[in-house]
Design an enzyme around this catalytic site. Sequence first.
Site, PDB file in Angstrom:
ATOM      1  N   ASP A   1      14.046   3.340  -4.280  1.00  0.00           N
ATOM      2  CA  ASP A   1      13.314   3.636  -5.505  1.00  0.00           C
ATOM      3  C   ASP A   1      13.722   4.996  -6.064  1.00  0.00           C
ATOM      4  OD1 ASP A   1      11.667   2.899  -7.538  1.00  0.00           O
ATOM      5  OD2 ASP A   1       9.805   3.427  -6.530  1.00  0.00           O
TER       6      ASP A   1
ATOM      7  N   GLY B   1       0.838   5.751  -5.830  1.00  0.00           N
ATOM      8  CA  GLY B   1       0.521   4.362  -5.537  1.00  0.00           C
ATOM      9  C   GLY B   1      -0.775   4.209  -4.767  1.00  0.00           C
TER      10      GLY B   1
END
Length: 926
Positions: free
Chosen positions: A728, A646
């Site tokens: 997640d 990310g």
Amino acid sequence: MKMIFSQSSVQLFSILLVLRIIFSWAAELPPHEVNSLKEVAKEIGKRDWDFRLNPCDGNPNWATPARSAMPQYNNTLVCDCSYPGNVCHVVATYLKGQDLDGVLPPSLAKLPYVKKVEFSRNYLSGSIPSEWASTKLERMDLLVNRLSGRIPLFLGNITSLVYLSLENNMFSGTVPAELGKLVNLQTLVLSANNLSGELPLELNGLTNLTELKLSSNNFTGKIPNLGTWIKLQKLEIQGSGLEGPIPASISFLKNLTQLSISDLDGNSSQYFPDLSNITGMELLIFRSCRLTGSIPNFLSEMSRLRHLDLSFNNLEGDIPDLKELDLEKMYLTGNSLNGSIPAWINGGDTTHEIDLSYNKFNEESVPSYCRETLNLFRSYVPASNSELGKCLSKFPCLREYSSIRINCGGPKVTIGNLTYEADEDSGGAAKFDPTSGFWGTSSTGNALGARLSPLSITYYGRCLPNGNFTVTLHFAEIVFRDNMSFQSLGRRSFDVYIQGVCIFKNFDIRKEAGGVDRAVIKEIKNVVVTNTTLEIRFQYAGKGTTAVPSRGSYGPLISAISMVSDISPPISDKSIKTIVIVAVAGIVCLILIIFGVERLAFYMRERLRWERDLRGFNLQTYQFTYRQIRAATRNFSASNKLGQGGFGAVYRGTLSDGTIIAVKQLSQTSNQGNREFVNEIGLMTGIQHPNIAMATLVCYWIGLQGKTFVWGLAFLHEESILRMVHRDIKAANVLLDRHLTPKIADFGLARLFSEDRTQARTAPAGTLGYMAPEYAYTGQLTYKVDVFSFGVLAMEIVTGTPNVYPPADDLEYLTIVHRATALQQQDESLIHLVDSRLGLHFDAEEALRMIRIALLCTNNNPNERPLMSEIVDLLQGNINLQDYRVRSPETGHGEFSNLVLSPETYHGEFWNLVLREHIEEDIYLE
Ligand SMILES: *[C@@H]1O[C@H](CO)[C@@H](O)[C@H](O)[C@H]1NC(C)=O
Ligand SMILES: *[C@@H]1O[C@H](CO)[C@@H](O)[C@H](O)[C@H]1NC(C)=O
Ligand SMILES: *[C@@H]1O[C@H](CO)[C@@H](O)[C@H](O)[C@H]1NC(C)=O
Ligand SMILES: *[C@@H]1O[C@H](CO)[C@@H](O)[C@H](O)[C@H]1NC(C)=O
Ligand SMILES: *[C@@H]1O[C@H](CO)[C@@H](O)[C@H](O)[C@H]1NC(C)=O
Ligand SMILES: *[C@@H]1O[C@H](CO)[C@@H](O)[C@H](O)[C@H]1NC(C)=O
Ligand SMILES: *[C@@H]1O[C@H](CO)[C@@H](O)[C@H](O)[C@H]1NC(C)=O
């Protein structure tokens, strides 16, 4: 009788049915309005309107129900279907908090019935289109966008306007006199733009105004006559550029309930204006207005007054008797009040926040104790001329400190030879916190609308040797973002004072640092310490925006401070600058430099909680130079690249001593937030478990596909000191080492739960296909959210199929979990789901058990899902699947021992087989 009744009710039913059909057939927009809407969508950048659906029938695509987790989000098209001829017309459109990136749609003018538009918190550019001049708009709310240019003159032609807000845009130039034609206007908000020049006299014609806000602009001239706006209830002129004095005509505004005037330019001092006839006042702010004389007694008649801020003026004398009022906050800091501190304050209600710091009160009236909600820092002129507050007498100076370093808002950290003291107090609206004797803080005020930043905060050091000091201030903008979102449209601005002298006016961290999340360091030399004390004050001065990311987000931000005597041996802080771009995962020190050394505590309560949870961990610290990192990764060579996370790329590196590390390079354009990053680093270092990747000092971000397995979740939920929901869990976040031991990675979204909490409500975040339905729909976050994701992952492993892509031969079901659920309901054998690549080399019973467990975990009802520890027991066969009953929904932890499994302790061969089958292209942890 019975017969007749039911016949007639059948008839009634069919009549209703026919009516209903006619109604829904008729209640549609005329085709040209639908076409105009399509143009509007294109212009404004609205890509998800579904024109196959009727915009007026309340379909969620066109009118999304309110979501409490996202209060600023609104997606509503309002139709009025009461027009003759069974026609609907669009009358309002609310598209708020959607980051729409187009322009204000000219085609709106082709929707002649539209009266209200609210496009707040988007990313719209350009100006107001001239086509709108012909509309009959009554409400125009454009709060938080990036509209620019001059305010167009034709705006004055939309005389139907009642509400006009251009707040938090980039409009410049003067305010056109034409706005004076908007005679129906009740609300006019021009705050937080870059408007300049004098206000036109024509605005005085807006006699219907009840709300006028002009703050944070660059106007010139004096505050205009206010006397014609007799209906005004809310008036806000903070940091507007306008000069004092406050006109006497303010006394005619009898209906005022909220009056905020601050940071007036010019140098005309004045007495307190006569507000004696304004008795309904609830909030009164005259901050930095150069008021002199005494505080008038008529304030005691304002029976509804809750918030009084008269800070940073030159007021003298006594505080009037306001004990009959139900004042919640009173800020009188920075005046010359020289009477006695009255008994109603001293012994009064301790829930009210009262700040009397920086005054000249009679020394005898100052109590010698410190109280949370009464700030008496430097509130009197001491006889001995050396004390900052009487309550510090409990902390005598036992020795001299030639240097003080503070990690503002963070824990104690050591960087090289330098130790930064912890500063983890949450601050307060009127708080003097003599933290440790030789340094401390004094904070004043709260941002209105939410308690985020103080209006003013002073860091002081005492017990210092007199002489010259060098002060170093570390800043980083961590609240605003640098993306294509309204969250990037905030502007922060504050003043910095050292020893009472303003050294930075309108300091803008982002501008100074050249972006968000970047450090900027200011060094101030030759600061003279005479009374063994040094004071550094950060003060909000009415400038900047107040509505990004949410209302109330403003005020000063400071990351770290050091005060070092020139007499002491100089210690270089230079290395801090050189390594800002590179962070080594798992090595906290770097992170603390970039982000950790920041004023977290004043930022968000949520973050504060996170900070608290991290306290007490012994963080190992290392320091690298950029050169070392570059050598280790062979100049970030492509062959060393392990993947893209990310934040940017991840590289494998080998240090000169042979240690293998992973290097995460932060990219400017990364879409993962700073918060997620700090979150992850913090979590990584606080957790020790063989099945959690970060426990080793190394981590990778790599993509795997449905091939591996997790054992560490039960630990995260129930055993770890830091209990958390990962949020997640998915195949890509489970890594395998060369012994095939799976490890959970990527804690970017993890949420910590404190000891006594097992649920929270947050904006849903995670990965589609793995997100539990109750979480996706309502934001309800419990440990069971991870259980659901785990179930999906388990199903993927058994079936060898990614959950969200339907198998080619089976398009009937959205996901593999749906398919399995359907098979189970039809009592079909589940064995066909098993990955065909395994051939016959597996134990059918084990595989079936796994599928059933996966189905248990993916139950739509979170209470029906087992705890992770129970899953471990189910897998081991300690609990028989047939016997399994949900025991205690949402109880936390501790009832089970030996929760942690590894493939070795698990007796079946099935998993190792599955793992080995899919091993070819995987990357391993070293
Ligand atoms: C959207 O905004 C309008 C106007 O502010 C308000 O009346 C409406 O209730 C909001 N709708 C939702 C779903 O929040
Ligand atoms: C606004 O109205 C004036 C007359 O009051 C007219 O001359 C002007 O053209 C109008 N502007 C627009 C853009 O329609
Ligand atoms: C105030 O508004 C009313 C109706 O909204 C309107 O009739 C009146 O003319 C306005 N006042 C002035 C002074 O224009
Ligand atoms: C405000 O206006 C003054 C001149 O009046 C100018 O010097 C200053 O740069 C302006 N400030 C901003 C932020 O535009
Ligand atoms: C002030 O408020 C009162 C009560 O709400 C109302 O009756 C009165 O008309 C208002 N005065 C003005 C000038 O608007
Ligand atoms: C307050 O109201 C009274 C009565 O209406 C009036 O005589 C007086 O002048 C007013 N005071 C101010 C300062 O406006
Ligand atoms: C830390 O202190 C030691 C000796 O006290 C010195 O040799 C070393 O260079 C210092 N390191 C830094 C980073 O200042």
